[in-house]
Scaffold this motif. Structure first.
Motif, PDB file in Angstrom:
ATOM      1  N   GLY A   7       0.976  -1.479  -0.325  1.00  0.00           N
ATOM      2  CA  GLY A   7      -0.040  -0.008   0.259  1.00  0.00           C
ATOM      3  C   GLY A   7       1.055   1.542  -0.325  1.00  0.00           C
ATOM      4  N   ALA A  10       2.554   1.578  -3.545  1.00  0.00           N
ATOM      5  CA  ALA A  10       1.884   1.521  -5.447  1.00  0.00           C
ATOM      6  C   ALA A  10       1.300   2.622  -4.730  1.00  0.00           C
ATOM      7  CB  ALA A  10       0.809   0.350  -4.867  1.00  0.00           C
ATOM      8  N   SER A  11       1.399   3.284  -6.265  1.00  0.00           N
ATOM      9  CA  SER A  11       0.135   4.753  -6.724  1.00  0.00           C
ATOM     10  C   SER A  11      -1.469   4.777  -5.789  1.00  0.00           C
ATOM     11  CB  SER A  11       0.839   4.666  -8.218  1.00  0.00           C
ATOM     12  OG  SER A  11      -0.345   4.111  -8.480  1.00  0.00           O
ATOM     13  N   ASN A  13      -3.912   5.930  -7.899  1.00  0.00           N
ATOM     14  CA  ASN A  13      -4.535   6.735  -8.513  1.00  0.00           C
ATOM     15  C   ASN A  13      -6.041   5.689  -8.388  1.00  0.00           C
ATOM     16  OD1 ASN A  13      -4.686   3.890  -9.974  1.00  0.00           O
ATOM     17  ND2 ASN A  13      -2.951   4.410 -10.741  1.00  0.00           N
ATOM     18  N   ASN A  14      -6.821   6.171  -9.266  1.00  0.00           N
ATOM     19  CA  ASN A  14      -8.529   5.617  -8.794  1.00  0.00           C
ATOM     20  C   ASN A  14      -8.633   4.397 -10.029  1.00  0.00           C
ATOM     21  OD1 ASN A  14      -8.550   7.372  -7.196  1.00  0.00           O
ATOM     22  ND2 ASN A  14      -9.963   8.320  -8.628  1.00  0.00           N
ATOM     23  N   SER A  15      -8.024   3.713 -10.192  1.00  0.00           N
ATOM     24  CA  SER A  15      -7.799   2.739 -11.518  1.00  0.00           C
ATOM     25  C   SER A  15      -8.308   1.128 -10.696  1.00  0.00           C
ATOM     26  CB  SER A  15      -6.340   1.896 -12.158  1.00  0.00           C
ATOM     27  OG  SER A  15      -5.542   1.711 -11.652  1.00  0.00           O
ATOM     28  N   THR A  16      -8.263   0.826 -11.222  1.00  0.00           N
ATOM     29  CA  THR A  16      -9.043  -0.622 -10.501  1.00  0.00           C
ATOM     30  C   THR A  16      -7.794  -1.681 -10.775  1.00  0.00           C
ATOM     31  OG1 THR A  16     -10.400  -1.342 -12.505  1.00  0.00           O
ATOM     32  CG2 THR A  16     -11.674  -0.682 -11.109  1.00  0.00           C
ATOM     33  N   ALA A  17      -6.451  -1.319 -11.784  1.00  0.00           N
ATOM     34  CA  ALA A  17      -5.670  -3.032 -11.666  1.00  0.00           C
ATOM     35  C   ALA A  17      -4.926  -2.467 -10.703  1.00  0.00           C
ATOM     36  CB  ALA A  17      -4.958  -1.467 -12.072  1.00  0.00           C
ATOM     37  N   PRO A  18      -4.507  -3.937 -10.137  1.00  0.00           N
ATOM     38  CA  PRO A  18      -3.906  -4.219  -8.779  1.00  0.00           C
ATOM     39  C   PRO A  18      -2.661  -3.305  -8.449  1.00  0.00           C
ATOM     40  CG  PRO A  18      -4.335  -6.537 -10.586  1.00  0.00           C
ATOM     41  CD  PRO A  18      -4.756  -4.988 -11.218  1.00  0.00           C
ATOM     42  N   GLU A  19      -2.294  -3.441  -7.545  1.00  0.00           N
ATOM     43  CA  GLU A  19      -0.923  -2.272  -7.855  1.00  0.00           C
ATOM     44  C   GLU A  19       0.356  -3.272  -8.051  1.00  0.00           C
ATOM     45  OE1 GLU A  19      -0.211  -3.643  -2.620  1.00  0.00           O
ATOM     46  OE2 GLU A  19      -1.821  -2.452  -3.183  1.00  0.00           O
ATOM     47  N   HIS A  20       0.157  -4.423  -7.944  1.00  0.00           N
ATOM     48  CA  HIS A  20       1.297  -4.756  -8.567  1.00  0.00           C
ATOM     49  C   HIS A  20       1.341  -4.561  -9.819  1.00  0.00           C
ATOM     50  CE1 HIS A  20      -0.666  -7.716  -5.401  1.00  0.00           C
ATOM     51  NE2 HIS A  20       1.108  -8.017  -5.100  1.00  0.00           N
ATOM     52  N   ASP A  22       0.871  -1.890 -11.390  1.00  0.00           N
ATOM     53  CA  ASP A  22       0.937  -0.155 -11.152  1.00  0.00           C
ATOM     54  C   ASP A  22       2.326  -0.088 -11.186  1.00  0.00           C
ATOM     55  OD1 ASP A  22      -1.810   0.490 -10.950  1.00  0.00           O
ATOM     56  OD2 ASP A  22      -1.041   0.587  -9.505  1.00  0.00           O
ATOM     57  N   TYR A 196      -3.855 -10.862  -8.298  1.00  0.00           N
ATOM     58  CA  TYR A 196      -5.032 -10.414  -7.392  1.00  0.00           C
ATOM     59  C   TYR A 196      -5.594 -10.850  -6.975  1.00  0.00           C
ATOM     60  CZ  TYR A 196      -6.972  -8.257 -12.018  1.00  0.00           C
ATOM     61  OH  TYR A 196      -7.266  -7.315 -13.813  1.00  0.00           O
TER      62      TYR A 196
ATOM     63  N   GLY B  26      -4.047   0.114   4.918  1.00  0.00           N
ATOM     64  CA  GLY B  26      -2.418  -0.319   4.275  1.00  0.00           C
ATOM     65  C   GLY B  26      -2.728  -0.761   3.130  1.00  0.00           C
ATOM     66  N   VAL B  27      -3.521  -0.387   2.439  1.00  0.00           N
ATOM     67  CA  VAL B  27      -4.275  -1.298   1.060  1.00  0.00           C
ATOM     68  C   VAL B  27      -4.394  -0.445   0.272  1.00  0.00           C
ATOM     69  CG1 VAL B  27      -5.064  -3.452  -0.154  1.00  0.00           C
ATOM     70  CG2 VAL B  27      -4.514  -3.715   1.850  1.00  0.00           C
ATOM     71  N   THR B  28      -4.091  -0.553  -0.799  1.00  0.00           N
ATOM     72  CA  THR B  28      -4.664   0.677  -1.795  1.00  0.00           C
ATOM     73  C   THR B  28      -6.131   0.506  -2.279  1.00  0.00           C
ATOM     74  OG1 THR B  28      -4.199  -0.520  -3.477  1.00  0.00           O
ATOM     75  CG2 THR B  28      -1.756   0.811  -2.865  1.00  0.00           C
ATOM     76  N   ALA B  30      -7.340   1.091  -5.061  1.00  0.00           N
ATOM     77  CA  ALA B  30      -7.572  -0.280  -6.128  1.00  0.00           C
ATOM     78  C   ALA B  30      -7.742  -1.622  -5.453  1.00  0.00           C
ATOM     79  CB  ALA B  30      -6.287  -0.271  -7.170  1.00  0.00           C
ATOM     80  N   ASN B  31      -6.720  -1.446  -4.937  1.00  0.00           N
ATOM     81  CA  ASN B  31      -6.609  -3.412  -4.511  1.00  0.00           C
ATOM     82  C   ASN B  31      -8.271  -3.247  -3.351  1.00  0.00           C
ATOM     83  OD1 ASN B  31      -4.753  -4.187  -5.713  1.00  0.00           O
ATOM     84  ND2 ASN B  31      -3.185  -4.608  -3.431  1.00  0.00           N
ATOM     85  N   SER B  33     -11.048  -2.153  -3.529  1.00  0.00           N
ATOM     86  CA  SER B  33     -12.033  -2.045  -4.432  1.00  0.00           C
ATOM     87  C   SER B  33     -11.933  -3.432  -5.261  1.00  0.00           C
ATOM     88  CB  SER B  33     -11.555  -0.859  -5.836  1.00  0.00           C
ATOM     89  OG  SER B  33     -11.571   0.490  -5.468  1.00  0.00           O
ATOM     90  N   ILE B  34     -11.305  -4.565  -5.708  1.00  0.00           N
ATOM     91  CA  ILE B  34     -10.947  -5.288  -6.753  1.00  0.00           C
ATOM     92  C   ILE B  34     -11.600  -6.502  -5.494  1.00  0.00           C
ATOM     93  CG2 ILE B  34      -9.570  -7.363  -7.190  1.00  0.00           C
ATOM     94  CD1 ILE B  34      -7.548  -4.801  -8.408  1.00  0.00           C
ATOM     95  N   ALA B  40     -11.292 -10.363  -7.050  1.00  0.00           N
ATOM     96  CA  ALA B  40      -9.942 -10.281  -6.004  1.00  0.00           C
ATOM     97  C   ALA B  40     -10.171 -12.699  -6.158  1.00  0.00           C
ATOM     98  CB  ALA B  40      -9.824 -10.499  -5.098  1.00  0.00           C
ATOM     99  N   LYS B  41      -8.483 -12.560  -6.679  1.00  0.00           N
ATOM    100  CA  LYS B  41      -8.227 -14.121  -6.749  1.00  0.00           C
ATOM    101  C   LYS B  41      -8.650 -14.795  -5.379  1.00  0.00           C
ATOM    102  CE  LYS B  41      -8.057 -14.799 -11.556  1.00  0.00           C
ATOM    103  NZ  LYS B  41      -8.817 -15.714 -12.074  1.00  0.00           N
TER     104      LYS B  41
END
Lengths: 198, 70
Positions: A7, A10-11, A13-20, A22, A196, B26-28, B30-31, B33-34, B40-41
């Motif tokens: 956390g 990682a960036s 941003n508001n994208s739904t891509a996993p931080e990995h 990013d 994921y 402490g988790v983004t 984005a994560n 939201s997934i 999430a898997k």
């Protein structure tokens, strides 16, 4: 790396891509290779493959021209003996091998590019490797068919013998490519699962 | 998927936003939201523990097994 660390690095941003993803993207954007040793080896291999492609083109074009003229000459003027036919068939095999080399080198260059970007375990690479295996089998089967046709033709004409199968090694290489494709497929699946995993 | 993530409901009950949870765990975002959208898997025990600590709940409050979803 723990989640808290994830956390933090990682960036946001508001994208739904996993931080990995990013982080990976960031590494690519920075142009930093994942490992300098691997990077230089990859670069050397890329140079070798580029040279192999050029050499293959230099073989392919004149071979194709010679095959064309020999065939035209043979069809209209008649082949002198079975030896001429054997020469043409040999050249066709060289032509096919050169074509295969160009194709395979192109695919390997694409795979190496993904390695340079730090993303080798992609489904696309599994497809590429399977493509190499299929191309090798197709070309070798074509060469085998040429060998059989040539042998039958020359034996019927009591001419010199013709090698049916030059070497079984390409079939082994195709099997290795297929196994590697499976490994990359599994790697891509594991990578996706890891990306994921929250 | 057979496992449903009920993070939305818990957040609503606690009156907490995803951003706030993200900062505390402490988790983004984005994560999270997934996780929230069920994409999430897998979820690490450490993440689950951190979320449960912050939301003062049990893992079963967040993750629910849907028998018909198999």
């Amino acid at each position: 790396m723990s989640n808290a660390e994830d956390g933090a690095t990682a960036s946001s941003n508001n994208s739904t891509a996993p931080e990995h993803l990013d982080a990976k993207q960031k590494a690519s954007d920075d142009g930093q290779p994942p490992a300098s040793g691997a990077q230089s080896a990859t670069s050397i291999l890329q140079i070798i493959l580029h040279i192999a492609r050029i050499v293959s083109w230099l073989v392919l074009i004149p071979t194709g021209a010679v095959i064309f003229f020999l065939t035209i000459g043979g069809v209209f003027g008649g082949f002198d003996d079975g030896g001429d036919v054997a020469d043409v068939l040999d050249l066709v095999r060289v032509f096919l091998s050169a074509g295969l080399m160009i194709h395979v080198a192109g695919i390997l260059l694409a795979i190496l590019e993904t390695i340079k970007q730090g993303t080798p375990f992609e489904k696309e690479n599994a497809k590429r490797l399977r493509g190499i295996g299929i191309a090798v089998v197709e070309v070798e089967l074509a060469k085998l068919a040429i060998g059989i046709i040539g042998s039958v033709f020359l034996v019927l004409n009591h001419e010199k013998s013709f090698e049916i199968l030059e070497t079984p090694m390409p079939f082994i290489a195709a099997a290795i490519a297929y196994v590697l494709a499976k490994v990359f497929e599994e790697g891509a699946r594991l990578k996706e699962e890891q990306e994921y995993t929250i | 998927m057979a496992i449903e993530v009920k993070l939305d409901r818990i957040l609503l009950e606690r009156g907490m936003s995803l951003t706030e949870l993200s900062e505390k765990v402490g988790v983004t975002i984005a994560n999270l939201s997934i996780l929230k959208t069920g994409k999430a898997k897998a979820i690490r025990f450490s993440t689950l523990e951190a979320i449960c600590d912050v939301l003062e709940c049990q893992p079963g409050d967040i993750l629910v097994h849907d028998q018909e979803g198999d």
